[in-house]
Design an enzyme around this catalytic site. Structure first.
Site, mmCIF file in Angstrom:
data_model
loop_
_atom_site.group_PDB
_atom_site.id
_atom_site.type_symbol
_atom_site.label_atom_id
_atom_site.label_comp_id
_atom_site.label_asym_id
_atom_site.label_seq_id
_atom_site.Cartn_x
_atom_site.Cartn_y
_atom_site.Cartn_z
ATOM 1 N N THR A 1 -10.333 -7.520 -5.941
ATOM 2 C CA THR A 1 -11.623 -7.516 -6.648
ATOM 3 C C THR A 1 -12.276 -6.130 -6.534
ATOM 4 O O THR A 1 -13.133 -5.787 -7.341
ATOM 5 C CB THR A 1 -12.572 -8.590 -6.049
ATOM 6 O OG1 THR A 1 -12.488 -8.538 -4.617
ATOM 7 C CG2 THR A 1 -12.186 -9.989 -6.495
ATOM 8 N N ASP B 1 0.827 -1.206 0.000
ATOM 9 C CA ASP B 1 0.000 0.000 0.000
ATOM 10 C C ASP B 1 0.865 1.261 0.000
ATOM 11 O O ASP B 1 1.961 1.264 0.556
ATOM 12 C CB ASP B 1 -0.907 -0.027 1.244
ATOM 13 C CG ASP B 1 -2.125 0.866 1.072
ATOM 14 O OD1 ASP B 1 -2.343 1.381 -0.040
ATOM 15 O OD2 ASP B 1 -2.848 1.054 2.055
ATOM 16 N N ARG C 1 2.004 -5.060 5.974
ATOM 17 C CA ARG C 1 1.289 -4.035 5.212
ATOM 18 C C ARG C 1 2.044 -2.725 5.307
ATOM 19 O O ARG C 1 2.291 -2.222 6.411
ATOM 20 C CB ARG C 1 -0.140 -3.849 5.726
ATOM 21 C CG ARG C 1 -0.905 -2.811 4.898
ATOM 22 C CD ARG C 1 -2.379 -2.740 5.216
ATOM 23 N NE ARG C 1 -3.036 -1.863 4.249
ATOM 24 C CZ ARG C 1 -4.273 -2.005 3.801
ATOM 25 N NH1 ARG C 1 -5.017 -2.992 4.240
ATOM 26 N NH2 ARG C 1 -4.783 -1.168 2.924
ATOM 27 N N ASN D 1 -10.448 -3.239 -6.596
ATOM 28 C CA ASN D 1 -9.618 -2.219 -7.255
ATOM 29 C C ASN D 1 -10.152 -1.772 -8.625
ATOM 30 O O ASN D 1 -9.723 -0.751 -9.158
ATOM 31 C CB ASN D 1 -8.170 -2.697 -7.428
ATOM 32 C CG ASN D 1 -7.366 -2.675 -6.133
ATOM 33 O OD1 ASN D 1 -6.424 -3.436 -5.961
ATOM 34 N ND2 ASN D 1 -7.733 -1.800 -5.207
ATOM 35 N N ARG E 1 -11.262 1.924 -9.315
ATOM 36 C CA ARG E 1 -10.327 3.046 -9.485
ATOM 37 C C ARG E 1 -10.505 3.670 -10.875
ATOM 38 O O ARG E 1 -11.077 3.037 -11.757
ATOM 39 C CB ARG E 1 -8.891 2.552 -9.327
ATOM 40 C CG ARG E 1 -8.638 2.110 -7.920
ATOM 41 C CD ARG E 1 -7.240 1.625 -7.720
ATOM 42 N NE ARG E 1 -7.081 1.342 -6.303
ATOM 43 C CZ ARG E 1 -6.019 1.667 -5.581
ATOM 44 N NH1 ARG E 1 -4.999 2.253 -6.143
ATOM 45 N NH2 ARG E 1 -5.980 1.398 -4.294
HETATM 46 C C1 FPP Z 1 -1.854 0.010 -3.445
HETATM 47 O O1 FPP Z 1 -1.390 1.334 -3.375
HETATM 48 C C2 FPP Z 1 -1.309 -0.645 -4.627
HETATM 49 C C3 FPP Z 1 -2.029 -1.240 -5.624
HETATM 50 C C4 FPP Z 1 -3.502 -1.341 -5.633
HETATM 51 C C5 FPP Z 1 -1.389 -1.813 -6.821
HETATM 52 C C6 FPP Z 1 -0.192 -2.639 -6.515
HETATM 53 C C7 FPP Z 1 0.454 -2.968 -7.770
HETATM 54 C C8 FPP Z 1 1.776 -2.849 -7.979
HETATM 55 C C9 FPP Z 1 2.781 -2.445 -6.975
HETATM 56 C C10 FPP Z 1 2.294 -3.232 -9.281
HETATM 57 C C11 FPP Z 1 2.880 -4.561 -9.013
HETATM 58 C C12 FPP Z 1 3.453 -5.128 -10.168
HETATM 59 C C13 FPP Z 1 3.791 -6.403 -10.161
HETATM 60 C C14 FPP Z 1 4.463 -6.939 -11.326
HETATM 61 C C15 FPP Z 1 3.507 -7.258 -8.993
HETATM 62 P P1 FPP Z 1 -2.434 2.520 -3.481
HETATM 63 O O2 FPP Z 1 -2.600 2.897 -4.903
HETATM 64 O O3 FPP Z 1 -3.697 2.123 -2.781
HETATM 65 O O4 FPP Z 1 -1.715 3.650 -2.712
HETATM 66 P P2 FPP Z 1 -2.424 4.826 -1.870
HETATM 67 O O5 FPP Z 1 -2.995 4.171 -0.642
HETATM 68 O O6 FPP Z 1 -1.283 5.707 -1.564
HETATM 69 O O7 FPP Z 1 -3.462 5.458 -2.758
#
Ligand code: FPP
Length: 245
Positions: free
Chosen positions: A68, A22, A189, A70, A73
């Protein structure tokens, strides 16, 4: 845990670690960049931390890559994350050198055919690698996974393959996407929130938790070590009584 240990030493390495990556969006916003840049940095961290887990003796690491939930967004962000998956799977040769087996969990039924094909290829190419299993949860939700397992079991009861009396915890465990993996020992996390968010809810029933404010793109090997040290110092009782140290 009965062994004598120096402070800060990792004597007890978790076999299965679950990681909630996260904080990518906030990492990018803090720099005035679009959120997708945070995911790109996050993907680099994923690679570093996967190798570090392997080097530290972890046997299974499962990442919450896309839930599921996400899909709600913004469209361009979802697209950017899906593109990242495809790009990373093209680079799977790196994992060949690392002896890491890649597997996917989650509901594949709605994923793009081009992505699905790469997922299948990746699983096949890496199926004989033995150093560690790296599981990527894509379009994954714990409740969805349990629901799919229940439907599967119900179908077998309906066609006479199983009877209701055959249903027990082991059968449910064996019907999940993670049927080949041991239970989760440690959930990490990043990003400051302290919740499970529908990740491995069955498998993490007795897991320890490690939360950190560090945003995922900044999560380092040192942070991983801190998490494993914290785990190693805990006294897991699995509902039993406290052991005298
Ligand atoms: C959460 O951060 C992250 C995600 C929903 C996407 C995670 C995906 C990746 C790191 C790409 C991974 C790639 C591979 C190949 C495994 P957020 O967007 O919720 O962050 P925030 O809480 O700051 O908004």
């Amino acid at each position: 845990m009965a062994d004598k240990k120096k402070s800060g030493e990792i004597l007890n390495v978790p076999a299965h670690v679950g990681i909630i990556m996260d904080g990518n969006g906030r990492w990018a916003s803090k720099r005035g960049l679009p959120r997708k840049f945070g995911h790109r940095e996050g993907a680099k961290t994923f690679r570093t931390i996967t190798k570090a887990c392997r080097d530290m003796g972890v046997k299974y690491v499962t990442y919450y890559a896309f839930s599921t939930e996400n899909w709600s967004r913004p469209e361009d962000e979802v697209e950017a994350i899906m593109d990242l998956f495809e790009k990373y799977l093209d680079e799977v040769k790196d994992f060949i050198e690392e002896n890491i087996r890649i597997r996917f969990i989650g509901d594949r039924s709605v994923l793009k055919p081009t992505l699905l094909e790469k997922m299948d290829d990746t699983e096949k190419t890496s199926e004989n690698f033995t150093a560690m299993d790296c599981l990527l949860a894509i379009n994954y939700g714990g409740r969805d996974e349990i629901t799919r397992a229940v439907k599967n079991i119900a179908g077998k009861v309906k066609n006479g393959e199983l009877s209701v009396d055959d249903i027990n915890e082991q059968l449910v465990t064996d019907s999940l996407d993670t049927s080949f993996a041991p239970p989760v020992d440690l959930i990490i996390r990043s990003g400051g929130e302290e919740r499970l968010s529908n990740f491995l809810i069955w498998q993490a029933a007795y897991a320890e938790y490690y939360f950190t404010d560090v945003l995922w793109p900044d999560f380092s090997k040192k942070e991983l070590e801190n998490a494993l040290k914290a785990y190693s110092d805990r006294n897991r009782r699995f509902g039993g009584v406290k052991s005298s140290k």
